[in-house]
Design a protein around this motif. Structure first.
Motif, mmCIF file in Angstrom:
data_model
loop_
_atom_site.group_PDB
_atom_site.id
_atom_site.type_symbol
_atom_site.label_atom_id
_atom_site.label_comp_id
_atom_site.label_asym_id
_atom_site.label_seq_id
_atom_site.Cartn_x
_atom_site.Cartn_y
_atom_site.Cartn_z
ATOM 1 N N GLY A 110 0.805 -1.212 0.000
ATOM 2 C CA GLY A 110 0.000 0.000 0.000
ATOM 3 C C GLY A 110 0.838 1.261 0.000
ATOM 4 O O GLY A 110 2.063 1.205 -0.065
ATOM 5 N N LEU A 111 0.140 2.397 0.086
ATOM 6 C CA LEU A 111 0.762 3.720 0.116
ATOM 7 C C LEU A 111 0.343 4.462 1.371
ATOM 8 O O LEU A 111 -0.782 4.293 1.845
ATOM 9 C CB LEU A 111 0.338 4.538 -1.104
ATOM 10 N N LYS A 112 1.243 5.308 1.884
ATOM 11 C CA LYS A 112 0.963 6.161 3.044
ATOM 12 C C LYS A 112 1.230 7.613 2.674
ATOM 13 O O LYS A 112 2.186 7.908 1.959
ATOM 14 C CB LYS A 112 1.878 5.822 4.228
ATOM 15 N N LEU A 113 0.398 8.500 3.203
ATOM 16 C CA LEU A 113 0.585 9.937 3.011
ATOM 17 C C LEU A 113 0.390 10.616 4.361
ATOM 18 O O LEU A 113 -0.635 10.427 5.020
ATOM 19 C CB LEU A 113 -0.419 10.488 2.004
ATOM 20 N N PHE A 114 1.397 11.387 4.783
ATOM 21 C CA PHE A 114 1.322 12.159 6.017
ATOM 22 C C PHE A 114 1.293 13.637 5.646
ATOM 23 O O PHE A 114 2.108 14.095 4.838
ATOM 24 C CB PHE A 114 2.539 11.897 6.914
ATOM 25 N N TYR A 115 0.369 14.391 6.238
ATOM 26 C CA TYR A 115 0.286 15.838 6.022
ATOM 27 C C TYR A 115 0.470 16.540 7.358
ATOM 28 O O TYR A 115 -0.193 16.205 8.340
ATOM 29 C CB TYR A 115 -1.073 16.224 5.415
ATOM 30 N N ASN A 116 1.379 17.500 7.386
ATOM 31 C CA ASN A 116 1.635 18.289 8.591
ATOM 32 C C ASN A 116 1.580 19.760 8.242
ATOM 33 O O ASN A 116 2.280 20.213 7.335
ATOM 34 C CB ASN A 116 3.026 17.977 9.165
ATOM 35 N N GLN A 117 0.756 20.497 8.973
ATOM 36 C CA GLN A 117 0.749 21.959 8.866
ATOM 37 C C GLN A 117 1.139 22.488 10.232
ATOM 38 O O GLN A 117 0.507 22.141 11.240
ATOM 39 C CB GLN A 117 -0.618 22.488 8.458
ATOM 40 N N PHE B 167 4.325 17.475 3.134
ATOM 41 C CA PHE B 167 3.757 16.191 2.740
ATOM 42 C C PHE B 167 4.859 15.143 2.776
ATOM 43 O O PHE B 167 5.925 15.353 2.203
ATOM 44 C CB PHE B 167 3.196 16.253 1.311
ATOM 45 N N ASP B 168 4.593 14.027 3.451
ATOM 46 C CA ASP B 168 5.508 12.889 3.459
ATOM 47 C C ASP B 168 4.788 11.727 2.784
ATOM 48 O O ASP B 168 3.625 11.439 3.099
ATOM 49 C CB ASP B 168 5.887 12.501 4.888
ATOM 50 N N LEU B 169 5.467 11.052 1.874
ATOM 51 C CA LEU B 169 4.844 9.986 1.090
ATOM 52 C C LEU B 169 5.714 8.743 1.109
ATOM 53 O O LEU B 169 6.941 8.837 1.084
ATOM 54 C CB LEU B 169 4.646 10.462 -0.354
ATOM 55 N N GLY B 170 5.080 7.583 1.149
ATOM 56 C CA GLY B 170 5.827 6.334 1.125
ATOM 57 C C GLY B 170 4.935 5.145 0.837
ATOM 58 O O GLY B 170 3.723 5.280 0.657
ATOM 59 N N GLY B 171 5.544 3.992 0.793
ATOM 60 C CA GLY B 171 4.826 2.748 0.560
ATOM 61 C C GLY B 171 5.132 1.758 1.662
ATOM 62 O O GLY B 171 5.980 2.001 2.520
ATOM 63 N N PHE B 172 4.439 0.640 1.631
ATOM 64 C CA PHE B 172 4.687 -0.388 2.628
ATOM 65 C C PHE B 172 4.230 -1.751 2.128
ATOM 66 O O PHE B 172 3.366 -1.860 1.262
ATOM 67 C CB PHE B 172 4.010 -0.053 3.961
ATOM 68 N N LEU B 173 4.836 -2.776 2.693
ATOM 69 C CA LEU B 173 4.428 -4.169 2.502
ATOM 70 C C LEU B 173 3.909 -4.658 3.837
ATOM 71 O O LEU B 173 4.402 -4.230 4.888
ATOM 72 C CB LEU B 173 5.611 -5.025 2.054
#
Length: 197
Positions: free
Chosen positions: A86-93, A104-110
């Protein structure tokens, strides 16, 4: 690295014990079915094996806004085991004096999942995250350049519902100090929906 190997060994042992318990619980059928009936019941469509999910979590409202989402698709290896990606998206303001910067931080995972019961499951993940550097001139997370961090997570989840849709919560321990520091947390928590769980 030793901690990661130990963590994977523990997950592997737990998954084997779940599979063993599942095999002991299953009933053996003694009725005789025709060859065609057996083939028909053994054939399961691909859509019955696919498990898509979407989750939201890691909310924060102090000193700004933090929210994240992840979407994944799993393949059910058996009724108790699922593996996928899958994919992960982190948003920080961040709330600072002047304009509020956002990242924005973006990544994937197993991941691999083993059901302990029909509602409770154990999940192990391996994430491949890319964290964005702090916006100039701020030093918020003390990241001076874009950073990639790969790290394992392990935790439990609970899900319930009727029919194909299930809703639940997941709590995963971040087993990497650098990822903990960047995310300012030792756990990731997720709420969401799962189809064909």
């Amino acid at each position: 690295m030793k901690n990661f190997i130990l963590l994977l060994s523990m997950v592997f042992c737990l998954l084997i014990s779940i599979a063993s318990a599942d095999a002991q619980v299953r009933k053996k059928t003694t009725s005789k079915k025709s060859k065609k009936e057996k083939e028909k019941t053994e054939q399961v469509s691909l859509m019955e094996k696919i498990n898509p999910e979407i989750r939201f979590g890691n909310l924060g409202f102090f000193n700004g806004l933090t929210i994240s989402t992840k979407a994944n698709v799993g393949y059910k290896l058996s009724e108790r085991f699922t593996a996928g990606a899958g994919l992960k998206l982190f948003y920080n303001q961040f709330s600072v004096q002047g304009p509020d910067p956002s990242i924005f931080d973006l990544g994937g995972f197993l991941y691999a999942r083993g059901k302990i019961t029909n509602q409770i499951y154990l999940q192990a993940e391996y994430a491949f995250m890319g964290y964005a550097k702090d916006p100039d001139p701020y030093q918020i997370r003390y990241i001076t350049q874009d950073t990639k961090v790969n790290y394992p997570l392990i935790g439990l989840g609970y899900t319930s519902g009727f029919g194909k849709w299930k809703f639940g919560i997941e709590l995963l321990y971040i087993a990497n100090q650098q990822a903990q520091d960047i995310q300012s947390s030792v756990v990731e928590y997720w709420f969401g929906a799962s189809y064909n769980f």
